[in-house]
Design an enzyme around this catalytic site. Structure first.
Site, short mmCIF file in Angstrom:
data_model
loop_
_atom_site.label_atom_id
_atom_site.label_comp_id
_atom_site.label_asym_id
_atom_site.label_seq_id
_atom_site.Cartn_x
_atom_site.Cartn_y
_atom_site.Cartn_z
CD GLU A 111 -2.91 -1.02 2.16
OE1 GLU A 111 -3.11 0.18 2.95
OE2 GLU A 111 -4.09 -1.78 2.47
CD GLU A 178 -10.09 -0.60 -1.06
OE1 GLU A 178 -10.68 -0.95 -0.32
OE2 GLU A 178 -9.21 -0.85 -1.00
#
Length: 259
Positions: A111, A178
């Site tokens: 991430e 996302e």
């Protein structure tokens, strides 16, 4: 499927299907399907361990879930690097990523990009394929003020675009996006040459990923971007209630089930 196939899919305008999985039983089922690849997400923290966020996911959990899934499938496996494993230096991050590949993963997902560029570059140069995860990165939810859509302002959108381009420059073979606006997703997918995979990011990506328990209706979690393909919760409850009833009224085991 191999890492190179992700790029081939994009070049041939073929969509990539990805699903989460955390154990050998479901991995064996997925292995018999047309699903292209598996994500062992740090979402295991919530789905398998009952936590409220991905933050508590431990390295040991990710290794064991990865080993379990590999024992059930030959499909391509993406494994998440859990919270802070890429923020403790190159040596620690390399060790953690190495553990996941030894356990059976084909690549790791990380991430964010900014602030850990050298680590991403080092992993790629060490032969560890890296998928970048941008947009709503759940490990950063505290900093975001909750699980909210990202990239809604021009400034925020430009930052995500810059990160996506930096991820490609550093050698990441794929970018997961996302919960960002569809228009931004379309722009990113056109401006980088590596494939994009979306969750809550619309159609303008090269692939989609969902949490297995969500799409099968096991979790009861149904945000707008999740399509539920099975009412699994009711089916399982019905089966368990039938079993309980058969035990209570002594109809199980029956004559054919007793030696």
């Amino acid at each position: 499927m191999t890492t190179l196939d992700f790029l081939k899919f994009k070049q041939e305008n073929k969509k990539i299907s990805m699903i989460t999985c955390y154990d050998a039983t479901f991995a064996r089922i997925v292995d018999q399907t047309d699903i292209d690849c598996i994500l062992i997400g740090d979402s295991c923290s919530m789905v398998m361990h009952g936590e409220s966020t991905t933050i508590p996911a431990k390295m040991e959990w990710m290794v064991e879930h990865t080993r379990s899934v590999r024992n059930g499938t030959s499909k391509y496996i993406v494994a998440d690097m859990p919270f802070l494993t890429t923020r403790k230096g190159i040596e620690y991050a390399t060790d953690c990523a190495g553990q996941l590949l030894v356990a059976g993963a084909n690549c790791v997902k990380i991430e964010g990009v900014f602030g850990q560029e050298e680590i991403l570059r080092h992993l790629v140069m060490s032969g560890i394929p890296v998928m970048a995860h941008l947009g709503l990165t759940p490990q950063f939810y505290q900093a975001f003020g909750g699980h909210k859509m990202q990239g809604k302002t021009d400034k925020a959108a430009e930052k995500i675009i810059e990160e996506a381009k930096k991820a490609e420059e550093l050698g990441c073979f794929c970018v997961l996006l996302e919960c960002i606006p569809a228009a931004l997703v379309e722009r990113i997918s056109k401006e980088i040459s590596v494939p994009t995979i979306g969750i809550g990011a619309g159609l303008n990506v090269d692939g989609q990923v969902l949490v297995l328990q969500d799409m099968l209706g096991f979790s009861g979690f149904k945000p707008r971007f999740v399509r539920q393909y099975l009412n699994g919760l009711d089916l399982i409850k019905s089966a368990l209630n039938k079993y309980a009833s058969d035990v209570h009224d002594a109809s199980f085991p029956g004559p054919d089930e007793i030696k």
